[in-house]
Design an enzyme around this catalytic site. Structure first.
Site, PDB file in Angstrom:
ATOM      1  N   TYR A   1       0.837  -1.195   0.000  1.00 12.82           N
ATOM      2  CA  TYR A   1       0.000   0.000   0.000  1.00 12.82           C
ATOM      3  C   TYR A   1       0.879   1.256   0.000  1.00 12.82           C
ATOM      4  O   TYR A   1       0.667   2.187  -0.781  1.00 12.82           O
ATOM      5  CB  TYR A   1      -0.929   0.007   1.212  1.00 12.82           C
TER       6      TYR A   1
ATOM      7  N   ASP B   1      -7.265  -4.763  -1.406  1.00  8.48           N
ATOM      8  CA  ASP B   1      -8.507  -4.124  -1.855  1.00  8.48           C
ATOM      9  C   ASP B   1      -8.228  -2.801  -2.568  1.00  8.48           C
ATOM     10  O   ASP B   1      -9.016  -2.363  -3.417  1.00  8.48           O
ATOM     11  CB  ASP B   1      -9.432  -3.887  -0.667  1.00  8.48           C
TER      12      ASP B   1
ATOM     13  N   LYS C   1     -10.690  -9.922   5.516  1.00 12.00           N
ATOM     14  CA  LYS C   1     -11.419  -8.662   5.717  1.00 12.00           C
ATOM     15  C   LYS C   1     -12.031  -8.249   4.385  1.00 12.00           C
ATOM     16  O   LYS C   1     -11.316  -7.992   3.419  1.00 12.00           O
ATOM     17  CB  LYS C   1     -10.467  -7.577   6.221  1.00 12.00           C
TER      18      LYS C   1
END
Length: 524
Positions: A270, A305, A377
């Site tokens: 990220y 995600d 998640k």
């Protein structure tokens, strides 16, 4: 497939040889990166070591003591020996508090003479004793958290995860309490925008922040104590999560462990892709921070995600799965068991397309089947949200359905006002109420539904797995650093020696000393 918590999800047939090959390739990809990590340290890792020794405070102008000390070492080219060694040296020079340690370090010449062998050995033995005592204290604090969780018990799965992001920690507390009272199981305090680019951790409680609240040790303490009190009132444990990423990944992991957080968003990719943090820096920091998470029993959340917010979710689904295998391998190498590897994925296919639910179901069930013991998640849609809050709410509800049917562990609840403003309390209440309805209404259907052999869901899952395998083959051949440079993940390219923080990466000296790393590796 029956999950450990008793839920049943539809069986998904997969090519076992392809799955095994993906894991083999992931280990090939991570091995040379870990080799690099084990030859280097960073200024953040060394600051984290000092924090483990109890250096939690700041000087008169708010500069953390750990920055004062490590900056002086770095300016003299001395970080490669390890901050723990220089702390022991300063204590032998009579330093008794952090400021005196900083003063002794600042008085060092650029090429200080070595200690006699016997004195060096005694210094290391003394610092190892101090490290063992500090680790025992940290373990005791973690056990306090776990005892409360065992006493009260947590809510049923999937845990309902809600965000607070006011910028003011005291307002966050009130919003977190309200969310817990309405049924939330996890309170996530969103970090202030761009904090990941600060090469220090702000000190103390904060009341101003843009897009979130600063991640500080004092803010962690305030929120944890508030949620502990609320947990006792409610008779069920409420989890707390924050962000351990960016230039201070390792230090925030220490602060979170000390203040008994349950989860941390912790993913080097990220920071590399979306914050342009140098890949060498953040992968070193990630490994040490995950060692800490393993020691403290903190569940990590990875950031795959995010890939499909910049890339097309349908076309790039395989990059999410490939990254999951790589993240799993990195986590295992840091000592994290599957139960603490919270892989992330999300419901992001353009709703204007047909059969999006079938394709999302295939993706979610694929991840669940590939990683059966990982607490996945599941993220709600954000990329294609509109100002129409009624459509937005229906869109979120579809994500809740997919999450339930595929047996996800953590469900981040979508807000009907996503990207319009920080959610109102009523927005959160509606999200919680709807999720509870979905979980009741679809209670037993996971065990009733069977996938049609060769049908749309099975074909889509096999296609995604096959593409993930192909991508892993490419990355294994060219190396992770080079693959990131070619925008293999998230359609974002980063240079191996570009980005922020590279100057904070330091080769370890032959006599590098880090007694906490010895403890963390021994615990693993």
């Amino acid at each position: 497939m029956r999950l450990a918590d008793g839920r049943t999800v539809p069986d998904l047939r997969l090519d076992a040889a392809a799955v095994a090959r993906c894991r083999e390739l992931a280990d090939r990809i991570t091995a040379p990166v870990i080799g690099f990590v084990e030859r280097h340290t960073t200024v953040s890792i060394e600051r984290a070591v000092l924090r483990l020794f109890g250096f939690h405070g700041a000087g008169s102008r708010g500069v953390p003591f750990v920055n004062l000390i490590v900056d002086e070492l770095h300016a003299r080219g001395l970080v490669g020996r390890g901050a723990a060694w220089w702390l022991g040296w300063a204590m032998r020079q009579g330093a008794r508090d952090p400021l005196q340690v900083a003063e002794r370090i600042a008085a060092l010449p650029r090429d200080p003479p070595p200690l006699p062998a016997e004195e060096d050995e005694a210094l290391r033995a003394e610092m190892r004793r101090e490290a063992r005592a500090a680790a025992a204290e940290l373990r005791a604090r973690v056990e306090r958290r776990d005892a409360l969780k065992a006493e009260l018990g947590a809510g049923p799965l999937p845990h309902k995860y809600l965000i607070v992001a006011s910028g003011n920690i005291h307002d966050d507390v009130e919003q977190g309490r309200a969310a817990a009272q309405a049924g939330a199981d996890v309170i996530a305090v969103i970090r202030s925008t761009a904090q990941s680019l600060l090469d220090y951790v702000p000190h103390g409680a904060t009341t101003e922040g843009y897009g979130g609240t600063y991640a500080t040790q004092e803010n962690f303490r305030i929120m944890r104590e508030a949620l502990d009190a609320e947990s006792r009132k409610l008779g069920r444990y409420v989890h707390l999560t924050n962000y351990s990423s960016g230039l201070c990944m390792s230090e925030i992991a220490i602060a979170a462990a000390w203040e008994r957080l349950d989860m941390l968003l912790n993913d080097a990719m990220y920071g590399i892709l979306f914050r342009d943090i140098n890949m060498k820096r953040t992968l070193c920091d990630q490994h040490f921070s995950r060692r800490i998470c393993a020691f403290a029993g903190i569940l990590i959340n990875t950031g795959e995600d995010n890939y499909i917010t910049t890339a097309d979710a349908d076309e790039a689904a395989h990059t999410v799965v490939a990254s999951h295998f790589v993240n799993e391998s990195f986590a295992h190498r840091a000592g994290l068991p599957d139960a603490l590897i919270g892989l992330g994925h999300s419901f992001e296919i353009d709703p204007a397309r047909e059969d999006t639910v079938a394709r999302e179901l295939a993706q979610a069930l694929l991840v669940r089947t590939l990683f059966p013991d990982a607490p996945i998640k599941y993220m709600p849609p954000t990329k294609h949200k509109q100002g129409d809050i009624f459509f937005s709410h229906a869109y979120d509800t579809m994500a809740d359905v997919v999450s339930w049917l595929t047996g996800q562990h953590i469900q981040l609840l979508g807000m009907m006002t996503e990207a319009m403003h920080n959610p109102f309390l009523m927005d959160r209440y509606v999200a919680l109420k709807t999720a509870d309805y979905v979980y009741r209404a679809w209670r037993s259907l996971g065990g009733e539904l069977q996938l049609r052999p060769g049908g749309a869901v099975e074909r889509r899952a096999a296609e995604t797995l096959g593409k993930a395998l192909g991508l892993l083959e490419e990355v294994a051949d060219e190396g992770l650093f080079q693959a990131i440079g070619k925008a293999r993940f998230g359609d974002v390219a980063r240079a191996e020696d570009g980005g922020k923080g590279l100057e904070g990466v330091v080769p370890r000296d032959d006599d590098y000393f880090n007694p906490f790393l010895e403890i963390l590796e021994g615990a693993a």
